[in-house]
Design a protein around this motif. Structure first.
Motif, mmCIF file in Angstrom:
data_model
loop_
_atom_site.group_PDB
_atom_site.id
_atom_site.type_symbol
_atom_site.label_atom_id
_atom_site.label_comp_id
_atom_site.label_asym_id
_atom_site.label_seq_id
_atom_site.Cartn_x
_atom_site.Cartn_y
_atom_site.Cartn_z
ATOM 1 N N ALA A 33 0.503 -1.091 0.267
ATOM 2 C CA ALA A 33 -0.033 -0.461 0.063
ATOM 3 C C ALA A 33 0.701 1.214 0.167
ATOM 4 N N GLY A 34 1.681 1.558 0.423
ATOM 5 C CA GLY A 34 2.881 1.932 0.477
ATOM 6 C C GLY A 34 3.945 2.613 -1.155
ATOM 7 N N LEU A 35 3.498 1.446 -1.643
ATOM 8 C CA LEU A 35 5.007 2.299 -2.599
ATOM 9 C C LEU A 35 3.267 2.363 -3.367
ATOM 10 N N PHE A 36 2.136 2.367 -3.570
ATOM 11 C CA PHE A 36 0.739 2.696 -4.417
ATOM 12 C C PHE A 36 0.868 4.111 -3.915
ATOM 13 N N GLY A 37 0.916 3.912 -2.459
ATOM 14 C CA GLY A 37 0.922 6.098 -1.869
ATOM 15 C C GLY A 37 1.505 7.044 -2.591
ATOM 16 N N ARG A 38 3.371 5.842 -2.732
ATOM 17 C CA ARG A 38 5.006 6.730 -2.521
ATOM 18 C C ARG A 38 4.449 7.545 -4.135
ATOM 19 N N ARG A 39 3.603 6.569 -4.394
ATOM 20 C CA ARG A 39 3.644 6.895 -6.326
ATOM 21 C C ARG A 39 2.566 7.753 -7.010
ATOM 22 N N GLY A 40 1.931 8.210 -5.736
ATOM 23 C CA GLY A 40 0.615 8.569 -6.172
ATOM 24 C C GLY A 40 -0.880 7.822 -6.820
ATOM 25 N N PHE A 41 -0.268 6.024 -7.444
ATOM 26 C CA PHE A 41 -1.508 5.476 -7.192
ATOM 27 C C PHE A 41 -2.239 5.464 -6.749
ATOM 28 N N ASN A 42 -3.913 5.434 -6.794
ATOM 29 C CA ASN A 42 -4.943 4.991 -6.584
ATOM 30 C C ASN A 42 -4.760 3.706 -6.484
ATOM 31 N N ILE A 43 -5.940 3.016 -4.941
ATOM 32 C CA ILE A 43 -6.181 2.206 -4.317
ATOM 33 C C ILE A 43 -7.691 2.079 -4.744
ATOM 34 N N GLU A 44 -8.478 1.578 -5.544
ATOM 35 C CA GLU A 44 -9.620 2.086 -5.744
ATOM 36 C C GLU A 44 -10.163 0.477 -4.916
ATOM 37 N N SER A 45 -9.719 -0.659 -4.533
ATOM 38 C CA SER A 45 -9.996 -1.575 -3.991
ATOM 39 C C SER A 45 -8.853 -2.695 -3.849
ATOM 40 N N ILE A 46 -8.405 -3.685 -2.626
ATOM 41 C CA ILE A 46 -7.690 -4.987 -2.253
ATOM 42 C C ILE A 46 -8.766 -5.435 -1.542
ATOM 43 N N THR A 47 -7.774 -6.753 -1.716
ATOM 44 C CA THR A 47 -8.107 -7.914 -1.045
ATOM 45 C C THR A 47 -7.204 -9.073 -0.586
ATOM 46 N N VAL A 48 -7.239 -9.248 1.001
ATOM 47 C CA VAL A 48 -5.787 -10.166 0.924
ATOM 48 C C VAL A 48 -5.908 -11.503 1.815
#
Length: 160
Positions: free
Chosen positions: A21-36
């Motif tokens: 999630a941090g990688l997405f945030g640092r790069r400015g990519f949005n996570i619309e949905s995440i399941t694990v």
């Protein structure tokens, strides 16, 4: 912008979700949905991430994820034939006279009533995101008291 579904196989270790999630945030990519959740192999978890962007953005996401130590494999599902599902629980205010009406809507969507109280019902619906959204919109006039949705989970169709 297009939506993209990415399957990420990771080591089942503390902090892996935070790093992804941090990688997405640092790069400015949005996570619309995440399941694990657990995967077919002990010690590994599978993350399904829905994000948006162009092909260049998706390529960057894939490359950056591949650099993380605990990431075993990254697979873009959005370009493949795939099956995707989401789950929603919807608590609706319902007057006793409206119950048959709501039951009809729920049956049409192949949903289930999983709890009934004096003035509420909890509806469970499983399907693609568009189906879930359509059910939510149909329930709004009755008065949604609470709504919770899982993220999208997905898998490529056919053989690996």
């Amino acid at each position: 912008m297009n939506k993209h579904t990415v399957s990420i196989l990771v080591n089942d270790q503390p902090g892996v979700l935070q790093r992804v999630a941090g990688l997405f945030g640092r790069r400015g990519f949005n996570i619309e949905s995440i399941t694990v959740g657990c995967s077919e192999e002990a010690g590994l978890s599978r993350m399904i991430v829905v994000t948006s962007g162009d092909e260049r953005t998706l390529d960057q996401i894939t490359k950056q994820l591949g650099k993380l130590i605990d990431v075993i494999a990254v697979r873009q599902l959005s370009g493949l034939p795939m099956v995707s599902r989401e789950l929603a629980l919807i608590r609706v205010h319902v007057q006793p006279l409206k119950r048959p009406e709501i039951l009809g809507v729920v049956e049409t969507f192949r949903g289930s009533i999983i709890d009934i109280a004096a003035d509420t019902m909890v509806v469970e619906i499983v399907g693609e995101a568009e189906k879930i959204q359509a059910m939510v919109e149909l329930m709004r006039p009755y008065g949604i008291q609470e709504l919770t949705r899982t993220g999208v989970t997905a898998m490529a169709r056919g053989a690996r």
